[in-house]
Design an enzyme around this catalytic site. Structure first.
Site, short mmCIF file in Angstrom:
data_model
loop_
_atom_site.label_atom_id
_atom_site.label_comp_id
_atom_site.label_asym_id
_atom_site.label_seq_id
_atom_site.Cartn_x
_atom_site.Cartn_y
_atom_site.Cartn_z
N UNK A 7 0.81 -1.26 -0.19
CA UNK A 7 -0.13 -0.12 0.04
C UNK A 7 0.87 1.16 0.03
O UNK A 7 0.35 2.45 -0.38
CB UNK A 7 -0.91 0.03 1.11
N LYS A 64 0.79 3.05 -3.43
CA LYS A 64 -0.44 3.67 -3.88
C LYS A 64 -0.15 5.33 -4.02
O LYS A 64 0.67 5.87 -3.29
CB LYS A 64 -1.62 3.49 -3.16
CG LYS A 64 -1.75 1.93 -2.77
CD LYS A 64 -3.12 1.83 -1.84
CE LYS A 64 -3.55 0.41 -1.68
NZ LYS A 64 -4.14 -0.12 -3.16
N HIS A 101 -17.66 9.95 0.72
CA HIS A 101 -16.92 10.13 1.64
C HIS A 101 -15.54 9.09 1.78
O HIS A 101 -15.22 8.76 2.85
CB HIS A 101 -17.84 9.49 3.04
CG HIS A 101 -19.06 10.30 3.18
ND1 HIS A 101 -18.67 11.64 3.80
CD2 HIS A 101 -20.45 9.97 3.13
CE1 HIS A 101 -20.10 12.25 4.03
NE2 HIS A 101 -20.89 11.27 3.64
N ASP A 106 -15.13 6.10 1.13
CA ASP A 106 -15.43 4.94 1.90
C ASP A 106 -14.65 3.58 1.32
O ASP A 106 -14.19 3.56 0.31
CB ASP A 106 -17.15 4.67 1.97
CG ASP A 106 -17.32 4.05 3.32
OD1 ASP A 106 -16.75 3.02 3.84
OD2 ASP A 106 -18.49 4.30 3.91
N ASP A 107 -14.86 2.41 2.00
CA ASP A 107 -14.08 1.55 1.65
C ASP A 107 -14.53 0.57 0.32
O ASP A 107 -13.79 0.07 -0.37
CB ASP A 107 -13.83 0.68 2.64
CG ASP A 107 -13.27 1.02 3.87
OD1 ASP A 107 -12.18 1.34 3.91
OD2 ASP A 107 -13.98 1.17 5.07
N ASP A 150 -8.76 -4.13 -5.10
CA ASP A 150 -7.51 -3.64 -4.58
C ASP A 150 -6.30 -4.41 -5.10
O ASP A 150 -6.43 -5.70 -5.36
CB ASP A 150 -7.58 -3.59 -3.10
CG ASP A 150 -6.55 -2.46 -2.62
OD1 ASP A 150 -5.74 -2.06 -3.28
OD2 ASP A 150 -6.91 -2.14 -1.25
N SER A 207 -5.23 -10.12 -16.98
CA SER A 207 -3.66 -9.76 -16.66
C SER A 207 -3.04 -8.99 -17.77
O SER A 207 -3.80 -8.60 -18.91
CB SER A 207 -3.08 -11.22 -16.69
OG SER A 207 -3.26 -11.69 -18.33
#
Length: 367
Positions: A38, A41, A68, A70-71, A88, A160
């Site tokens: 991470u 990123k 917001h 959010d996830d 992700d 891929s």
């Protein structure tokens, strides 16, 4: 399969792959990338500027969008069912391909748990140099497959790209009752904050890339990064929480600030209650800090007040986490029961690290 059997299966698979690599070429995945996990990123400030020209989308069935930060997105199908949609992916944080697959899948699945749901279906996202031994890629994919199996979801293919820098992750579709959706913008005054994993993965992974981290700490951080937030989230079926997010690329303070801002409250953090991974403080004191931590600091520093916090501790709080834990806002009367349930279900950690107060001059106060 119960939790004990899942943990045993994970250990057996990991040990098996360490003794039978199934590929000939020696490779150090972390040496093939500029930044790990991470920490690779784009920074939140950069992203915010890029998104300025993108209009927000409104729909009566879009329960959670990106207003917001959010996830995941949540879309209502009917009165009983909503879909959680997320993806992700990132660069390697370890050299072992199988472990990289496990870690990346753990990270990708986490957003579904942070929204209060259960993952159903996942697809691979793969960037890998075609000139490298295909057995290396096979082990990455095997790690991802095994972790998706542990989650209870199914893996159904993917896409891929030939790329000099390896990257791997998942797109995930989960399910949740529309009335049980959790967001990062519903913390209530009087709540306390519960954190379910120790901090420091970005700093430790930077140290691993530099070859200066002891094997015991390497083993500990791998254990943390391959531990599904599924186990902590099982407690949500027993105890209703108000708000949740997972602590990932924007660091502990970045995600805490997003929760406070989205909820229009202030969150007070007690540093002494926050767990750190072994060697994290020593590495931070030595300046082993990923670039992502500085980007995170730049993004939220105007919304955070530090009160007597040492510089190296501040660096850890901004450290981008890979497959980090859940940060949960829960009524104070239910907090001890939530912590006990999380630990009983198999969460690696769970402890109270802060509280929610009426909005003050800053969104986050760290003491």
């Amino acid at each position: 399969m119960d939790i004990k059997k899942l943990k045993l299966h994970h250990r057996l698979e990991t040990n098996k792959l360490k003794t039978n690599k199934h590929y000939e070429e020696e490779v150090k995945l972390t040496q093939m990338v500029r930044a790990a996990g991470u920490a690779a990123k784009l920074g939140p400030e950069y992203l915010a500027k890029a998104l300025e020209i993108i209009p927000q989308v409104f729909n009566k069935d879009l329960l959670v969008g990106y207003e917001h930060s959010d996830d995941a997105a949540v879309y209502r199908i009917n009165s009983e069912t909503a879909l959680i949609l997320t993806l992700d992916f990132f660069t390697p944080v370890v050299d072992d391909p199988y472990l990289f697959g496990l870690i990346s899948a753990t990270n990708s699945l986490s957003d579904v748990y942070a929204m209060g749901g259960k993952p159903l279906v996942a697809m691979n996202i793969v960037c890998f140099p075609a000139c490298k031994d295909v057995g290396i890629l096979a082990q990455i994919l095997k790690g991802g497959f095994d972790k998706v199996q542990e989650s209870g979801a199914i893996l159904v293919g993917g896409h891929s790209v030939d790329d000099n820098e390896p990257k791997y992750g998942l797109s995930v579709c989960g399910i949740v009752h529309p009335g049980r959706v959790l967001s990062n913008s519903a913390a209530k005054v009087g709540d306390v904050l519960v954190l379910t994993k120790p901090l420091g993965t970005g700093i430790i992974n930077t140290g691993i890339k530099a070859g200066i981290v002891g094997q015991q700490t390497v083993d500990e951080v791998v254990k943390i990064m391959t531990h599904l937030n599924k186990y902590a989230a099982l407690a949500f079926d027993d105890i209703r929480v108000n708000s949740a997010t997972d602590v990932t690329g924007f660091g502990f303070l970045g995600h805490t600030m997003e929760m406070a801002r989205g909820s229009d409250v202030t969150i007070e953090i007690t540093v002494a209650q926050i767990p750190f991974i072994a060697e994290t403080e020593e590495l931070a004191k030595s300046g082993i800090i990923p670039a992502g931590a500085y980007r995170n600091r730049d993004f939220v520093k105007n919304d955070v007040r530090m009160e007597g916090i040492a510089d190296h501790i501040s660096d850890i709080l901004y450290d981008p986490q890979t497959a980090g834990g859940l940060l949960v806002s829960v009524p104070e009367n239910d907090a001890k029961a939530l912590v006990a349930k999380m630990l009983a279900y198999g969460s690696l950690d769970a402890r109270i690290v802060g509280r929610v107060i009426p909005k003050a001059d800053k969104y986050v106060i760290v003491r």
